[in-house]
Design a protein around this motif. Structure first.
Motif, PDB file in Angstrom:
ATOM      1  N   GLY A   1      37.505  36.475  42.235  1.00 23.22           N
ATOM      2  CA  GLY A   1      36.389  36.873  41.397  1.00 23.22           C
ATOM      3  C   GLY A   1      36.875  37.262  40.022  1.00 23.22           C
ATOM      4  N   ALA A   2      36.133  38.160  39.392  1.00 23.39           N
ATOM      5  CA  ALA A   2      36.461  38.595  38.044  1.00 23.39           C
ATOM      6  C   ALA A   2      35.858  39.978  37.838  1.00 23.39           C
ATOM      7  CB  ALA A   2      35.895  37.614  37.014  1.00 23.39           C
ATOM      8  N   PRO A   3      36.363  40.711  36.856  1.00 20.11           N
ATOM      9  CA  PRO A   3      35.725  42.004  36.545  1.00 20.11           C
ATOM     10  C   PRO A   3      34.215  41.832  36.491  1.00 20.11           C
ATOM     11  CG  PRO A   3      37.712  41.762  35.248  1.00 20.11           C
ATOM     12  CD  PRO A   3      37.518  40.456  35.980  1.00 20.11           C
ATOM     13  N   ASN A   4      33.506  42.630  37.269  1.00 18.97           N
ATOM     14  CA  ASN A   4      32.115  42.355  37.587  1.00 18.97           C
ATOM     15  C   ASN A   4      31.167  43.147  36.700  1.00 18.97           C
ATOM     16  OD1 ASN A   4      29.538  42.756  39.372  1.00 18.97           O
ATOM     17  ND2 ASN A   4      30.613  40.986  40.223  1.00 18.97           N
ATOM     18  N   ASP A   5      30.401  42.437  35.886  1.00 19.85           N
ATOM     19  CA  ASP A   5      29.490  43.095  34.950  1.00 19.85           C
ATOM     20  C   ASP A   5      28.421  43.912  35.664  1.00 19.85           C
ATOM     21  OD1 ASP A   5      30.740  42.233  32.652  1.00 19.85           O
ATOM     22  OD2 ASP A   5      29.526  40.418  32.469  1.00 19.85           O
ATOM     23  N   LEU A   6      27.895  43.389  36.775  1.00 20.03           N
ATOM     24  CA  LEU A   6      26.847  44.102  37.498  1.00 20.03           C
ATOM     25  C   LEU A   6      27.376  45.434  38.028  1.00 20.03           C
ATOM     26  CD1 LEU A   6      24.155  44.521  38.876  1.00 20.03           C
ATOM     27  CD2 LEU A   6      24.862  42.897  40.659  1.00 20.03           C
ATOM     28  N   GLU A   7      28.518  45.403  38.686  1.00 25.09           N
ATOM     29  CA  GLU A   7      29.062  46.645  39.233  1.00 25.09           C
ATOM     30  C   GLU A   7      29.436  47.617  38.134  1.00 25.09           C
ATOM     31  OE1 GLU A   7      32.029  49.509  40.711  1.00 25.09           O
ATOM     32  OE2 GLU A   7      32.340  47.974  39.178  1.00 25.09           O
ATOM     33  N   ARG A   8      29.968  47.126  37.031  1.00 23.46           N
ATOM     34  CA  ARG A   8      30.383  48.032  35.953  1.00 23.46           C
ATOM     35  C   ARG A   8      29.180  48.700  35.299  1.00 23.46           C
ATOM     36  NH1 ARG A   8      29.752  48.680  30.145  1.00 23.46           N
ATOM     37  NH2 ARG A   8      29.016  46.704  29.316  1.00 23.46           N
ATOM     38  N   ILE A   9      28.049  47.977  35.188  1.00 25.28           N
ATOM     39  CA  ILE A   9      26.851  48.583  34.624  1.00 25.28           C
ATOM     40  C   ILE A   9      26.266  49.599  35.596  1.00 25.28           C
ATOM     41  CG2 ILE A   9      24.467  48.147  33.898  1.00 25.28           C
ATOM     42  CD1 ILE A   9      25.452  45.510  32.680  1.00 25.28           C
ATOM     43  N   GLU A  10      26.176  49.238  36.856  1.00 28.48           N
ATOM     44  CA  GLU A  10      25.682  50.189  37.855  1.00 28.48           C
ATOM     45  C   GLU A  10      26.533  51.462  37.872  1.00 28.48           C
ATOM     46  OE1 GLU A  10      23.839  47.103  41.204  1.00 28.48           O
ATOM     47  OE2 GLU A  10      25.853  47.947  41.462  1.00 28.48           O
ATOM     48  N   SER A  11      27.845  51.297  37.709  1.00 28.16           N
ATOM     49  CA  SER A  11      28.772  52.426  37.784  1.00 28.16           C
ATOM     50  C   SER A  11      28.946  53.155  36.461  1.00 28.16           C
ATOM     51  CB  SER A  11      30.144  51.939  38.276  1.00 28.16           C
ATOM     52  OG  SER A  11      30.049  51.358  39.553  1.00 28.16           O
TER      53      SER A  11
ATOM     54  N   PHE B   1      33.438  32.498  39.880  1.00 23.58           N
ATOM     55  CA  PHE B   1      33.889  31.367  40.698  1.00 23.58           C
ATOM     56  C   PHE B   1      32.714  30.642  41.351  1.00 23.58           C
ATOM     57  CE2 PHE B   1      37.741  33.541  39.897  1.00 23.58           C
ATOM     58  CZ  PHE B   1      38.802  32.671  40.154  1.00 23.58           C
ATOM     59  N   GLY B   2      31.558  30.686  40.704  1.00 22.39           N
ATOM     60  CA  GLY B   2      30.429  29.882  41.151  1.00 22.39           C
ATOM     61  C   GLY B   2      29.371  30.609  41.945  1.00 22.39           C
ATOM     62  N   ASP B   3      29.695  31.813  42.431  1.00 26.93           N
ATOM     63  CA  ASP B   3      28.723  32.567  43.228  1.00 26.93           C
ATOM     64  C   ASP B   3      28.856  34.047  42.880  1.00 26.93           C
ATOM     65  OD1 ASP B   3      27.001  33.652  45.081  1.00 26.93           O
ATOM     66  OD2 ASP B   3      27.726  32.440  46.766  1.00 26.93           O
ATOM     67  N   PRO B   4      28.342  34.463  41.720  1.00 22.56           N
ATOM     68  CA  PRO B   4      28.499  35.851  41.286  1.00 22.56           C
ATOM     69  C   PRO B   4      27.994  36.877  42.296  1.00 22.56           C
ATOM     70  CG  PRO B   4      27.742  34.502  39.460  1.00 22.56           C
ATOM     71  CD  PRO B   4      27.676  33.637  40.687  1.00 22.56           C
TER      72      PRO B   4
ATOM     73  N   TYR C   1      48.217  32.809  36.246  1.00 22.34           N
ATOM     74  CA  TYR C   1      47.462  32.491  37.459  1.00 22.34           C
ATOM     75  C   TYR C   1      46.465  31.356  37.228  1.00 22.34           C
ATOM     76  CZ  TYR C   1      49.092  37.290  38.279  1.00 22.34           C
ATOM     77  OH  TYR C   1      49.872  38.420  38.388  1.00 22.34           O
ATOM     78  N   PHE C   2      46.531  30.717  36.068  1.00 22.27           N
ATOM     79  CA  PHE C   2      45.533  29.713  35.691  1.00 22.27           C
ATOM     80  C   PHE C   2      45.432  28.603  36.733  1.00 22.27           C
ATOM     81  CE2 PHE C   2      44.312  25.734  33.589  1.00 22.27           C
ATOM     82  CZ  PHE C   2      43.120  26.096  32.986  1.00 22.27           C
ATOM     83  N   ASP C   3      46.555  28.002  37.112  1.00 22.27           N
ATOM     84  CA  ASP C   3      46.518  26.902  38.077  1.00 22.27           C
ATOM     85  C   ASP C   3      45.942  27.360  39.412  1.00 22.27           C
ATOM     86  OD1 ASP C   3      47.611  25.216  36.191  1.00 22.27           O
ATOM     87  OD2 ASP C   3      49.662  25.387  36.956  1.00 22.27           O
ATOM     88  N   ALA C   4      46.285  28.588  39.817  1.00 24.73           N
ATOM     89  CA  ALA C   4      45.770  29.112  41.081  1.00 24.73           C
ATOM     90  C   ALA C   4      44.262  29.315  41.016  1.00 24.73           C
ATOM     91  CB  ALA C   4      46.467  30.423  41.425  1.00 24.73           C
ATOM     92  N   THR C   5      43.756  29.770  39.882  1.00 28.03           N
ATOM     93  CA  THR C   5      42.305  29.976  39.776  1.00 28.03           C
ATOM     94  C   THR C   5      41.563  28.640  39.727  1.00 28.03           C
ATOM     95  OG1 THR C   5      42.333  30.156  37.333  1.00 28.03           O
ATOM     96  CG2 THR C   5      42.597  32.193  38.605  1.00 28.03           C
ATOM     97  N   ILE C   6      42.161  27.638  39.112  1.00 28.28           N
ATOM     98  CA  ILE C   6      41.552  26.308  39.119  1.00 28.28           C
ATOM     99  C   ILE C   6      41.451  25.795  40.550  1.00 28.28           C
ATOM    100  CG2 ILE C   6      41.875  23.902  38.445  1.00 28.28           C
ATOM    101  CD1 ILE C   6      40.906  25.608  36.150  1.00 28.28           C
ATOM    102  N   ALA C   7      42.549  25.932  41.304  1.00 31.26           N
ATOM    103  CA  ALA C   7      42.546  25.488  42.701  1.00 31.26           C
ATOM    104  C   ALA C   7      41.546  26.274  43.535  1.00 31.26           C
ATOM    105  CB  ALA C   7      43.951  25.621  43.286  1.00 31.26           C
TER     106      ALA C   7
ATOM    107  N   VAL D   1      37.463  28.206  40.136  1.00 28.16           N
ATOM    108  CA  VAL D   1      36.869  28.951  39.031  1.00 28.16           C
ATOM    109  C   VAL D   1      35.831  28.087  38.333  1.00 28.16           C
ATOM    110  CG1 VAL D   1      38.702  28.290  37.396  1.00 28.16           C
ATOM    111  CG2 VAL D   1      37.355  30.363  36.983  1.00 28.16           C
ATOM    112  N   ALA D   2      34.676  28.687  38.045  1.00 28.98           N
ATOM    113  CA  ALA D   2      33.560  27.932  37.477  1.00 28.98           C
ATOM    114  C   ALA D   2      33.347  28.213  36.002  1.00 28.98           C
ATOM    115  CB  ALA D   2      32.278  28.241  38.246  1.00 28.98           C
ATOM    116  N   SER D   3      33.871  29.339  35.510  1.00 28.26           N
ATOM    117  CA  SER D   3      33.610  29.714  34.124  1.00 28.26           C
ATOM    118  C   SER D   3      34.723  30.630  33.630  1.00 28.26           C
ATOM    119  CB  SER D   3      32.259  30.435  34.016  1.00 28.26           C
ATOM    120  OG  SER D   3      32.018  30.888  32.700  1.00 28.26           O
TER     121      SER D   3
END
Length: 372
Positions: free
Chosen positions: A231-241, A40-43, A16-22, A25-27
């Protein structure tokens, strides 16, 4: 000066690399020797989509280790701490894997595909090498390899509605970790009710890597009506949960821990009549009592903007009694929260704990997980 990290041939790209670039994706991060989107630039917007709408994640770096052959079940039983003898085709199981010392080395999801064919959907460590070595040493008749499989996650409270629109209402009958072989517009995949969040969702295990961009586009188009965001696996949600993250919470190289310490003790079946890797060590650990336990932390002071390395937790007299493995600022709880380990003798009411952050001490207090 803008800092960059080079991408070399030893770090694979996702299908999915090309799709995420399009998609902007920011990081990226690196997981299982593969690039995985970090955001993707706006966590905050990505978090909001996960919590209130629907998000799509490239989690192809969540690699599969396929174990097949006449002795596949025997190898799976010996590798994992859970008794899987009653697992049926179409069922998934969360299965800790330990070394012979009882140290956790991965916490994959097991998928039973056929009577003698399984996938281990792994966290970030080379379990394929481990499984191959154990099989060879025990003389088991199996094949261990990485198949052409790349998961795409759809997560959030609107995920079920979207996935039902894509596949049909039968998806609503899938139990958690249940899965089914199917296709989407001729694209072969396994659909599983699973994903690394507490918000509910599904994972699409793509079985033809040449169609990664096509699958991404189909999901994106169908999800537009629901406000889907990449998006991506979310650190904030995983810590809260309170979700466990092998690697962040504990890794054999940096913070070795056993399943009892990392809150996976209920998935260790010491009453099994058969042996498994680490059983004797885990029996001893349980009999002697664990020395640490996994907890939540609240960290005082200004909002944490970035957190890169685990930090020791110490008492007012300088004694190190724990570890803060990851921390974030949570708008939902209006404060800094984190996860980590604390010595078993330290109770939740302790008032003299601190960490050094940005060259200054920060008071921390212990909280049960998940945060509420």
């Amino acid at each position: 000066m803008t800092q960059q990290i080079g991408i070399g041939p030893n770090t694979r790209k996702s299908v999915y690399f090309d799709a995420t670039i399009a998609a902007g994706v920011a990081s990226f991060s690196v997981y299982n020797h593969m690039l995985i989107p970090a955001h993707f630039g706006d966590p905050q917007a990505e978090y909001d989509s996960l919590m209130t709408g629907v998000a799509m994640w490239d989690v192809a770096a969540q690699r599969q280790v396929e174990i097949s052959g006449p002795d596949a079940r025997a190898l799976i039983q010996y590798l994992t701490t859970r008794d899987l003898s009653k697992t049926r085709i179409g069922q998934g199981r969360y299965v800790p894997i330990c070394d012979h010392a009882g140290t956790l080395i991965n916490d994959p999801v097991l998928l039973m595909l056929e009577e003698n064919r399984y996938w281990l959907s792994i966290a970030d460590s080379d379990i394929g090498l481990w499984a191959s070595a154990i099989a060879a040493e025990r003389g088991l008749d199996v094949r261990v390899h990485e198949p052409d499989v790349s998961p795409l996650a759809i997560q959030g409270p609107k995920a079920e509605t979207l996935v039902a629109e894509l596949f049909g209402d039968w998806v609503k009958g899938l139990k958690y970790f249940g899965f089914k072989q199917t296709d989407l517009q001729g694209i072969p995949l396994i659909l599983s009710r699973s994903g690394w969040s507490k918000q509910g969702g599904f994972e699409l295990y793509l079985q033809d890597g040449s169609r990664g961009s096509e699958l991404w586009a189909i999901v994106k188009a169908a999800g537009a009506a629901y406000g889907i965001r990449p998006g991506a696996p979310n650190d904030l949600e995983r810590i809260e949960s309170g979700l466990v993250s092998y690697g962040a919470d504990g890794r054999i190289q940096t913070n070795p821990c056993n399943p009892f310490e990392i809150s996976l003790g209920k998935l260790v079946d010491l009453d099994r009549p058969d042996d498994f890797v680490g059983k004797a060590a885990l029996q001893k650990i349980k009999a002697e009592g664990i020395k640490r336990r996994r907890v939540g932390y609240v960290i005082a002071g200004a909002a944490i903007e970035s957190f890169q390395h685990s930090l020791p937790v110490q008492t007012s007299d300088g004694q190190i009694v724990g570890l803060l493995s990851e921390a974030v600022y949570s708008p939902r709880f209006v404060g800094n929260i984190g996860v980590g380990m604390i010595a078993s003798e330290i109770d939740e009411g302790a008032t003299d704990l601190s960490v050094m952050l940005d060259q200054a001490p920060r008071k921390v207090t212990i909280q049960p997980l998940p945060f509420e």
